[in-house]
Design an enzyme around this catalytic site. Structure first.
Site, short mmCIF file in Angstrom:
data_model
loop_
_atom_site.label_atom_id
_atom_site.label_comp_id
_atom_site.label_asym_id
_atom_site.label_seq_id
_atom_site.Cartn_x
_atom_site.Cartn_y
_atom_site.Cartn_z
N ASN A 1 1.14 -1.12 0.07
CA ASN A 1 0.04 -0.02 -0.10
C ASN A 1 1.42 1.26 -0.27
OD1 ASN A 1 -1.84 1.82 0.25
ND2 ASN A 1 -2.65 2.14 2.51
N LYS B 1 -0.39 4.48 -0.44
CA LYS B 1 -0.70 5.41 0.97
C LYS B 1 -0.36 6.59 -0.63
CE LYS B 1 0.13 3.49 5.28
NZ LYS B 1 0.34 3.45 6.37
N HIS C 1 -9.82 0.71 4.70
CA HIS C 1 -8.33 1.52 5.32
C HIS C 1 -8.46 2.52 7.02
CE1 HIS C 1 -4.32 2.75 6.16
NE2 HIS C 1 -3.87 1.07 5.58
N GLU D 1 -7.18 4.77 7.95
CA GLU D 1 -6.59 6.35 7.30
C GLU D 1 -8.06 6.73 7.19
OE1 GLU D 1 -3.30 5.40 5.69
OE2 GLU D 1 -1.67 5.50 7.33
N GLU E 1 -6.04 -5.10 11.12
CA GLU E 1 -4.37 -4.01 11.36
C GLU E 1 -4.80 -3.54 12.13
OE1 GLU E 1 -2.85 -3.00 7.15
OE2 GLU E 1 -4.85 -1.72 7.03
N GLY F 1 1.42 2.13 11.20
CA GLY F 1 2.76 3.42 10.76
C GLY F 1 3.57 3.30 12.44
N SER G 1 2.76 -2.33 10.44
CA SER G 1 4.12 -2.17 10.51
C SER G 1 5.41 -3.17 10.78
CB SER G 1 4.67 -1.71 12.29
OG SER G 1 3.95 -0.05 12.52
N GLY H 1 3.65 1.50 4.68
CA GLY H 1 5.52 2.26 5.21
C GLY H 1 6.79 1.92 4.23
P1 PGA Z 1 2.48 0.56 7.57
O1 PGA Z 1 0.66 1.37 7.19
O2 PGA Z 1 3.02 -0.88 6.88
O3 PGA Z 1 3.10 1.61 7.49
O4 PGA Z 1 1.83 0.52 9.76
C1 PGA Z 1 -0.36 -0.09 7.31
C2 PGA Z 1 -1.43 0.15 6.00
O5 PGA Z 1 -1.01 0.75 5.09
O6 PGA Z 1 -2.82 -0.78 6.15
#
Ligand code: PGA
Length: 259
Positions: free
Chosen positions: A9, A11, A101, A103, A176, A182, A219, A241
């Site tokens: 992802n 983002k 998601h 976010e 998640e 993150g 993460s 990330g």
């Molecule tokens: P991350 O993000 O690996 O940066 O924690 C996970 C995600 O995009 O769901």
């Protein structure tokens, strides 16, 4: 053995078409080189999706990389400025779509009802849905494992019930835990495996959903990926990330050799 899935992802990165092309090519080189049996999926920002099709995405069959969108419109009709319909994605050769998601739930106020509409619309258009779910808070003060898991499972049960209202199709769920996204510190792999077992049991009983794959996200990086994918019940990972950091791209894919 079921094929594991590795979703990248991106983002809101990278910042330009040029960088996106170079990151895609870099990922593609390793993805096509690795002997992993896993399905490799990249979810770039919307504006880069056509570029992927041009660079040898699934439409052209030059690469094994599959493409996902990070969001989709869930309503009916076309007078919705700024939105992207499931049909538009499908016609572009996009195979997967990430929905719900955290976010988007947290910062863009997406509700379970909206997410349910998106899942329905995407499935109807023939897209493969990756539904993200996760409890918002780690009950830090609760040391008792049973109690901690019980609270999280109650949250997940309610979220799945709302998000999957009226849905019986097979889909992919990404577990998640919001507090792990993150954060640089993932959930304990053992807890993730236990939760994923619970999600599969819940979906098979309540929805008779026959083939649900459940991934872990939050993460994940090249160092800890193996701690998750070694569990047979964890069908893969959703990497945020780390998926657009140059030095991690190669390492994550290569660590998937064992998948
Ligand atoms: P991350 O993000 O690996 O940066 O924690 C996970 C995600 O995009 O769901």
């Amino acid at each position: 053995m079921m094929k594991k899935i590795l979703i990248y992802n991106w983002k809101m990165a990278p910042g330009s078409l040029k960088e996106a092309a170079s990151l895609f090519k870099r990922t593609q080189i390793y993805a096509d080189k690795t002997r992993t049996n896993a399905e490799i999926v990249i979810a770039p920002p919307f504006v880069y999706l056509p570029l992927f099709a041009d660079l040898g995405g699934p439409k052209r069959g030059f690469t094994r990389i599959k493409i996902a969108a990070q969001n989709v419109f869930g309503g009916v009709g076309s007078a919705y400025t700024g939105e992207i319909s499931p049909k538009m994605l499908k016609n572009l050769g996009v195979e997967y779509v990430i929905i719900g998601h955290s976010e988007r739930r947290k910062y863009l106020n997406e509700t379970d009802e909206m997410i349910n509409g998106k899942v329905l619309a995407a499935l109807k258009a023939g897209l493969k849905v990756v539904l993200c779910i996760g409890e918002p808070k780690r009950e830090l003060r609760i040391k008792n494992y049973e109690l901690r898991m019980k609270i999280a499972k109650n949250y997940i049960r309610k979220q799945l019930t709302k998000d999957l209202k009226g849905i019986h199709n097979s889909l992919i769920v990404a577990y998640e835990p919001v507090w792990a996204i993150g954060a640089g510190k993932p959930c304990y792999p053992k807890d993730a495996a236990e939760m994923i077992k619970f999600i599969k049991r819940f979906l098979s009983v309540k929805y008779q959903a026959s083939s649900v794959k459940v991934l872990y996200g939050g993460s994940v990086d090249s160092k800890n990926i193996k701690n998750f994918v070694k569990y047979p019940e964890i069908d893969g990972v959703l990497v945020g990330g780390a998926s657009f950091k140059k030095d991690e791209v190669e390492k994550i894919i290569m660590s998937g050799e064992k998948l």
